[in-house]
Scaffold this motif. Sequence first.
Motif: not given
Length: 227
Positions: A29-30, A65-68, A86, A88, A91, A95, A128
């Motif tokens: 994502y970043t 909802g930590c994402g990456d 999260d 996914e 992902l 991480n 989120v």
Amino acid sequence: MFETKAKEVQNQSQFDNYNSQGGVTMGPYTSHIWRTDPRHLGFLLARYKFVAKMLEGKKWALEMGCGDAFGTPVVLQTVDKVTGVDWEPLLMEDNAVRLADYNCDFQCLDITKKAPEGEFDCAFSLDVIEHIPTEREHLYMENICKNLSRDAIFIVGCPNITANEYASEASKIGHINLKHHHELRALMKQHFDNVLLFSMNDEVVHTGYYPMAHYLFAVGIGKKAHG
């Protein structure tokens, strides 16, 4: 004047660290943000800095909802441990590898169906809730609160509905549950004894006029008995 050795390398420790550990790898994502809109990372880090300041001294934080997990190390400067959640699996696996040297772990689940495992004294969830269907937001709140301590702090951050007309078309498609400030406060008051609301424009957090804020933070303090 200061005297230095002729061949002295300035900032040698940084070069030594870089040579031994390599550069820092950002997640998917970043990495995308860096390539397409790098200044947005400034906004993102500012949000995590606010969370870190608010949660300083806490033992175990839930990041919903930590994402990456780009901002997780910022929070780990003030909180002992973070569990990122999260839905996914690829992902979460990535991480765990990228952040193996940090005191954090990751769980893969749908927060509207299941509560995370752990006993947390604080939680935060950035960007989120606007993706959660309105009819399921109560499940999001209940499952986050389920394993929070009675005196826990919970921070929710989301775009302000009054700024939606300036958002990109992609954001408008994904943001299905934007809120006015009074709606966000009312939702948090269902689960916490005290709720503090803050405004944010770019990297600046303030207590200004809510309708002119691009982003909102709600800080819930003291979980209600039924929460």
